[in-house]
Design an enzyme around this catalytic site. Sequence first.
Site, PDB file in Angstrom:
ATOM      1  CD  GLU A 106      -3.225   0.189   2.149  1.00 34.30           C
ATOM      2  OE1 GLU A 106      -3.976  -0.808   2.109  1.00 34.30           O
ATOM      3  OE2 GLU A 106      -3.203   0.979   3.102  1.00 34.30           O
ATOM      4  CG  HIS A 111       8.134 -29.181   2.329  1.00 34.15           C
ATOM      5  ND1 HIS A 111       8.913 -30.287   2.049  1.00 34.15           N
ATOM      6  CD2 HIS A 111       8.715 -28.566   3.392  1.00 34.15           C
ATOM      7  CE1 HIS A 111       9.912 -30.346   2.924  1.00 34.15           C
ATOM      8  NE2 HIS A 111       9.809 -29.312   3.743  1.00 34.15           N
ATOM      9  CE  LYS A 162     -11.146   2.265   3.281  1.00 33.22           C
ATOM     10  NZ  LYS A 162     -10.679   2.916   4.496  1.00 33.22           N
TER      11      LYS A 162
HETATM   12  O1  PA5 Z   1      -3.573   1.437   5.892  1.00 29.82           O
HETATM   13  C1  PA5 Z   1      -4.619   1.922   5.495  1.00 29.82           C
HETATM   14  O2  PA5 Z   1      -4.758   3.139   5.293  1.00 29.82           O
HETATM   15  C2  PA5 Z   1      -5.827   1.055   5.247  1.00 29.82           C
HETATM   16  O3  PA5 Z   1      -5.495  -0.292   5.215  1.00 29.82           O
HETATM   17  C3  PA5 Z   1      -6.836   1.282   6.355  1.00 29.82           C
HETATM   18  O4  PA5 Z   1      -6.233   0.973   7.593  1.00 29.82           O
HETATM   19  C4  PA5 Z   1      -8.084   0.424   6.168  1.00 29.82           C
HETATM   20  O5  PA5 Z   1      -8.661   0.712   4.943  1.00 29.82           O
HETATM   21  C5  PA5 Z   1      -9.078   0.695   7.283  1.00 29.82           C
HETATM   22  O6  PA5 Z   1      -9.317   2.067   7.351  1.00 29.82           O
HETATM   23  P1  PA5 Z   1      -9.865   2.759   8.645  1.00 29.82           P
HETATM   24  O7  PA5 Z   1      -9.008   2.373   9.787  1.00 29.82           O
HETATM   25  O8  PA5 Z   1      -9.788   4.202   8.338  1.00 29.82           O
HETATM   26  O9  PA5 Z   1     -11.261   2.285   8.840  1.00 29.82           O
END
Ligand code: PA5
Length: 401
Positions: free
Chosen positions: A249, A278, A392
Site C-alpha cells: 500500500e 514444500h 471504498k
Molecule cells: O492502511 C490503510 O490506510 C488502510 O489499510 C486502512 O487501515 C483500512 O482501509 C481501514 O481504514 P480505517 O481504519 O480508516 O477504517
Amino acid sequence: MAKRTVIEAEGRGELGFTKLPFADVSAIEELAQEIANEFHDVVVIGIGGSDLGTRAVFHALKGSIYNLKEEVRAGAPRLFFAGDTTDPVALQEIIDVVDWQSAALVMVSKSGNTVEQMSVFIYLRNLLLEKVGDEQTKRAIITVTDATTGTLRQITDQEGYRSVAIPSDVGGRFSVLASPGLLPLAIVGVDIRSLLKGAADLRVDDERPAHYALIQYAAYRRTQRIHVIMPYTYNLREVGFWFRQLWAESLGKAKNLEGSEVHVSPTPIASLGPTDQHSQGQLYREGANDKTYTFVTVREPRVNMTIPAAFPRVEGVQYLAGHNFNEILLAEQQSTEVALQEVDRPTCCIVLDRLDEYHLGQLLFFFELATAYAGALFGINTYDQPGVERGKELMYEILGK
Ligand code: PA5
C-alpha cells in the site's frame, strides 16, 4: 539523497510514525487495565492497518492457543478479531464462541467510515444491547479513532464511549505502534513499553533499514520486482501479512511526486518457512529470477526440545537423534537460502535474538523505516492510498451511501 529526504522529513516532524516509540502510553495502559479487569472477552473490530499489526504482534507473542488455555492468559481476557471481513459465516463463528455477558468491543477505524468494521460493529453492538442492555453496552464499547473527524468520532461523542485517539499524522499501516495496536495488545498483557523501547533503540538514522530499502530498490530496477518475506518462526507468520500491506500500500503507486505516471509495483509475498519450502520452494529456485527473499529467524526460541534417539535398527532416522527443533529450523532456513544463492537469487536474513516485545518492536520499526526509504527512492508518496480510497468510494455507491 533518499536517506536525506526521510531524515529531513523526520526532523521537521512530518513522519508521524517515527515519533510513536517516544510517546507517553500511560493513558492507553490505564484504559487497557480497566478493560482487562472488567471483561472476560474482547473483540477487536478492524481491517487493514487497523487490524494486521495487532494480529501480527498478538500471534508473535501470544501464539495460537492463547484463547484456549487459561494459564497462558494469566487472567487477561480472551481476544478475538472481527471486522476484517463481512463474511457472515466468519462473524457467526465469533458470535458462537464469545461470552457476550462479559464481552467488550474495541472498534478501531482511523477514518471512522470503513464499511467492513462499521457493519460488523453495528451488528455486534446490537447483539450486546439484546444480551446485556443499554448501560453495559455503553461500558463495553471502546473506540480507537481520529480525535475530531469521522463517523466513528461522531458516534463516540454522541454515545459517550470510552475512546483513545489515533494521531492524525499516522496512517493505518504505520499505526501498530500507536493506539490501534497498543490498546488491544496491552489488554492481553503485551508489554507495550518494551515494544516501543525496541523501536526507539533502532534510531531513525540507523543504516540498516536504508540498506534494506536500497537492496530491494536496486533489485526492483534489475528484474526482481517481487519481494518475498519468509519468516522461519511459526509465530511470525502474521508479520508477513502485516509487511505485505505495508510494502504494497505504501509503494504501489501510479504516479511519482511530480505527477508523472510511473506505476511503481514492488509486489510483496508473505511466505512461511519451512512450510512453503514444500509448496513454493520449487518455484522460488527454478522459476524466473524475478524475486528477492527476506528470511526472518529467531536465534533463541522461547522453548526448545531435543529429538530423542529412536528406532535403533532404522539407519535412516539416526541423524535426527540429539538435534533440537530450533537447530532443524535453522538448518532448513540455511539450506533454502543456499539453494537460492546457488542460482543467483538475491536473499537476506534478519536474525532476532529472541521473539519478545523488545525485538519485535525493532523488527516492525525496521520495516516501517525501510518502507519510508524505499518510497523516497522510488520518488512516490509513501503515505497515501488513493487506490484503496477509490475502492471504498465505489463500494459506498453500490451500497447506496
Ligand atoms: O492502511 C490503510 O490506510 C488502510 O489499510 C486502512 O487501515 C483500512 O482501509 C481501514 O481504514 P480505517 O481504519 O480508516 O477504517
